[in-house]
Design an enzyme around this catalytic site. Structure first.
Site, PDB file in Angstrom:
ATOM      1  N   ASP A   7       0.830  -1.229   0.126  1.00  0.00           N
ATOM      2  CA  ASP A   7       0.048   0.053  -0.131  1.00  0.00           C
ATOM      3  C   ASP A   7       0.886   1.328  -0.008  1.00  0.00           C
ATOM      4  OD1 ASP A   7      -2.717   1.028   0.185  1.00  0.00           O
ATOM      5  OD2 ASP A   7      -1.897   1.978   2.116  1.00  0.00           O
ATOM      6  N   GLU A   9       0.966   5.693   0.383  1.00  0.00           N
ATOM      7  CA  GLU A   9       0.206   6.811   0.844  1.00  0.00           C
ATOM      8  C   GLU A   9       0.831   7.988  -0.091  1.00  0.00           C
ATOM      9  OE1 GLU A   9      -2.422   7.019   2.421  1.00  0.00           O
ATOM     10  OE2 GLU A   9      -2.177   5.173   3.561  1.00  0.00           O
ATOM     11  N   GLU A  52      -5.926  18.188   2.544  1.00  0.00           N
ATOM     12  CA  GLU A  52      -6.875  17.425   2.210  1.00  0.00           C
ATOM     13  C   GLU A  52      -6.026  15.722   2.585  1.00  0.00           C
ATOM     14  OE1 GLU A  52      -5.815  19.874   0.196  1.00  0.00           O
ATOM     15  OE2 GLU A  52      -7.855  20.783  -0.233  1.00  0.00           O
ATOM     16  N   HIS A 150      -5.247   6.403   7.747  1.00  0.00           N
ATOM     17  CA  HIS A 150      -4.518   5.466   6.512  1.00  0.00           C
ATOM     18  C   HIS A 150      -3.065   5.307   7.141  1.00  0.00           C
ATOM     19  CE1 HIS A 150      -7.654   5.440   3.431  1.00  0.00           C
ATOM     20  NE2 HIS A 150      -8.178   5.921   4.638  1.00  0.00           N
ATOM     21  N   ASP A 155      -2.154  -0.745   6.529  1.00  0.00           N
ATOM     22  CA  ASP A 155      -3.294  -1.098   5.623  1.00  0.00           C
ATOM     23  C   ASP A 155      -2.757  -2.386   4.758  1.00  0.00           C
ATOM     24  OD1 ASP A 155      -4.624   1.088   6.383  1.00  0.00           O
ATOM     25  OD2 ASP A 155      -4.563   2.322   4.725  1.00  0.00           O
TER      26      ASP A 155
END
Length: 235
Positions: A7, A9, A52, A150, A155
């Site tokens: 995963d 980010e 965000e 997250h 994850d």
């Protein structure tokens, strides 16, 4: 079979718009069983962090400012990935960022043929249902209580459990357990056979004695209309 569940980010949705990778987490599984081997790195994106994106993963520009840039972790990451299939949720997103970062530091892209997308698998297995990682964890009883925000490694660890369930999960475990039990029984049988001394018994006599033959003849004489007497004698 070795597979890597991973995963990422990022600072945003597209590397073509100037967004960068900020975290990657990888979990090794062999025959759909986690081995405990992982790779994890925070990455300095060399740019600002949109609010965000920070709200999603909690990684600020200040936190990432002393972390290594991607080219400094690329070799170790590539070595960990090897040539194994790569499993991700909405995998085209993660592959896009991974390959963009690899290209920027002169490394070959990861072939898309190695991609396994758990989102596509979930949509096929559960049409009309929710397919987010949270929803799949709830569906399969995977504990996500530590997932406040997250995080790439957390994850990936959750996704590894979900992926196993999407591929038949508990049945895989039953099959492995049965195979291990059969192997243990076979090994024990071999050990017992090898440890036991070989005993050779003399053959028992099987011919009838004179007294037994006499009793048999007397018994035959008492039979009334035996079947063999009804068969015509042949020349």
């Amino acid at each position: 079979m070795r597979e890597i569940v991973f995963d990422t980010e990022t600072t945003g949705l597209s590397p073509q718009e100037g967004h960068r990778l900020v975290e990657i987490g990888c979990v090794e599984i062999v025959n759909r069983v986690p081995t405990g081997q992982t790779f994890h790195a925070y990455i300095n994106p060399e740019r600002s962090m949109p609010s965000e994106a920070e709200a999603v993963h909690g990684l600020s520009a200040i936190f990432l400012s002393d972390k290594p840039c991607f080219h400094l972790v690329a070799e170790e990451l590539i070595a960990f990935l090897g040539d194994s299939p790569l499993v991700a949720h909405n995998a085209t997103f993660d592959f896009a960022f991974l390959n963009w970062e690899l290209a920027q530091c002169g490394h070959p892209s990861v072939a898309m043929t190695r991609m396994i997308d758990t989102l596509a698998i979930a949509r096929t297995r559960h049409p009309g249902a929710k397919h987010s990682l949270d929803a799949l964890c709830s569906r399969y009883g995977v504990d996500r209580s530590q997932r406040v925000k997250h995080g790439a490694l957390l994850d990936a660890e959750l996704l590894a459990q979900v992926y196993v369930e999407l591929c038949g999960g508990r049945q895989i475990g039953f099959m492995l357990a049965a195979e291990n039990a059969d192997a243990a029984i076979s090994a024990e049988a071999v050990a017992v056979r090898n440890a036991a001394p070989l005993i050779v018994r003399p053959p028992r006599p099987h011919h009838a004695s004179a007294a037994e033959l006499e009793r048999h003849a007397a018994f035959i004489q008492k039979l009334v209309d035996p079947l063999w007497a009804q068969v015509p004698a042949t020349a």
